[in-house]
Design a protein around this motif. Sequence first.
Motif, PDB file in Angstrom:
ATOM      1  N   GLN A 251       0.862  -1.180   0.000  1.00  0.00           N
ATOM      2  CA  GLN A 251       0.000   0.000   0.000  1.00  0.00           C
ATOM      3  C   GLN A 251       0.894   1.224   0.000  1.00  0.00           C
ATOM      4  OE1 GLN A 251      -3.187  -0.153   2.770  1.00  0.00           O
ATOM      5  NE2 GLN A 251      -4.073   1.801   2.115  1.00  0.00           N
ATOM      6  N   VAL A 252       0.590   2.181  -0.878  1.00  0.00           N
ATOM      7  CA  VAL A 252       1.411   3.376  -1.042  1.00  0.00           C
ATOM      8  C   VAL A 252       0.851   4.494  -0.183  1.00  0.00           C
ATOM      9  CG1 VAL A 252       2.335   5.037  -2.708  1.00  0.00           C
ATOM     10  CG2 VAL A 252       1.988   2.647  -3.386  1.00  0.00           C
ATOM     11  N   ALA A 253       1.702   5.076   0.622  1.00  0.00           N
ATOM     12  CA  ALA A 253       1.232   6.058   1.608  1.00  0.00           C
ATOM     13  C   ALA A 253       0.777   7.366   0.979  1.00  0.00           C
ATOM     14  CB  ALA A 253       2.333   6.326   2.636  1.00  0.00           C
ATOM     15  N   GLU A 254       1.513   7.846  -0.026  1.00  0.00           N
ATOM     16  CA  GLU A 254       1.232   9.157  -0.612  1.00  0.00           C
ATOM     17  C   GLU A 254       0.519   9.029  -1.953  1.00  0.00           C
ATOM     18  OE1 GLU A 254       1.807  11.923   0.981  1.00  0.00           O
ATOM     19  OE2 GLU A 254       2.762  10.905   2.670  1.00  0.00           O
ATOM     20  N   PRO A 255      -0.291  10.034  -2.334  1.00  0.00           N
ATOM     21  CA  PRO A 255      -0.894  10.033  -3.674  1.00  0.00           C
ATOM     22  C   PRO A 255       0.182  10.031  -4.757  1.00  0.00           C
ATOM     23  CG  PRO A 255      -1.954  11.662  -2.272  1.00  0.00           C
ATOM     24  CD  PRO A 255      -0.737  11.190  -1.528  1.00  0.00           C
ATOM     25  N   VAL A 256      -0.135   9.468  -5.896  1.00  0.00           N
ATOM     26  CA  VAL A 256       0.804   9.402  -7.023  1.00  0.00           C
ATOM     27  C   VAL A 256       0.449  10.496  -8.016  1.00  0.00           C
ATOM     28  CG1 VAL A 256       1.586   8.001  -8.964  1.00  0.00           C
ATOM     29  CG2 VAL A 256       1.217   6.941  -6.723  1.00  0.00           C
TER      30      VAL A 256
END
Length: 361
Positions: A251-256
């Motif tokens: 899961q990626v913490a920051e928006p892309v």
Amino acid sequence: MGKQHRERFFRQSHISLATSNNPILGRIITLLHLVPAVLCGCSDAEHPAYEEIRRDIGIALTKSQDVKGPLDIFVFEDDRMRKLDCYLRLEDFSMWKGGVVTGSGDRIITFITGIQKKKDDWTGITSRAALEKIIVNLEDESPEAVVMSGETGVRGAVDYTGVYGEVRPEANIELSPVSSQICLERLSCDFTGKPYSDKSISDVKVYLTNVNASCGVLASGEISPTRIVNQGRLSEEDLAGFKDRSLVYHQVAEPVGKSGKWTPLEFLCYPSNAPEEGPGTPFTRLVIEGKVDGRTFYWPVDINRSQKEGQGIDRGRRYAFDIKITGKGVSDPDTPVSSEYIDINFKIKEWDEKEDYSILF
């Protein structure tokens, strides 16, 4: 072999390899550990002294990455039956000294490391056919010590002039992972020209689907899935079975967005390279999931299938992606996304980007 000789022989065979710094004694002790059970209870008239039927094989072992944990060594007779000649476990790879003692004649030498088995668990392995049936499971893998195996053949008989003789055959074994690594080296999005050009992708998850989660420890060549996890979509039930769920899910913490710092994501899976997709051979996919304007989209990418020469996932390789998303994706995580919505830079690399190296003792 006389009774007094046998009793002395078996008392010596319990000496630990790690207790001696004397190289000659160490090699003799190694031999005692490896003499097969066939010598037990046999008369001297039936078999020559064990010194005359054993040989020391030097091994040049090539590793594709760092090796940790125990090292299991099997030697099989190379004939129709391929029965076990001898077996040795080193509890730490650092104990490896570069030689294996075997019987004379043709032999197959097999190395396995990283597998979650105790020494006693190998009791039933009395032939190479039995070892071929050993299955490893992705849920038990560790990124720090993946299951690896390697094998080589040694040919011909050897003439002897003493305990080890003057001839010391050499063999080479490449120890490589059973699994393969999938790496998302970079992910960005650029919606230039779209009505939502100023948007980014939020709540980003990246995972593998249609993952082959079981594989033979000696498997090679064309390999079809035997047990699939995350079939068609992300399964929380399947993830719960993993010791380390990051093998197949991040899961990626920051928006892309268009730019920004990105930490590469690494995944692990077993080979799946059947030539055609079917009910039992779904293509393994790297799936990016995220929200644009509050709606969930998917960007599924077939792994090594988009090019004409793509043959799916082979053993011991590294499949690296640099992906830029250019449009809203699809609503189904099992439908590969069109190139209209995504730009992919794809490379197949060696598992370890450092050069392979040999260890000779």
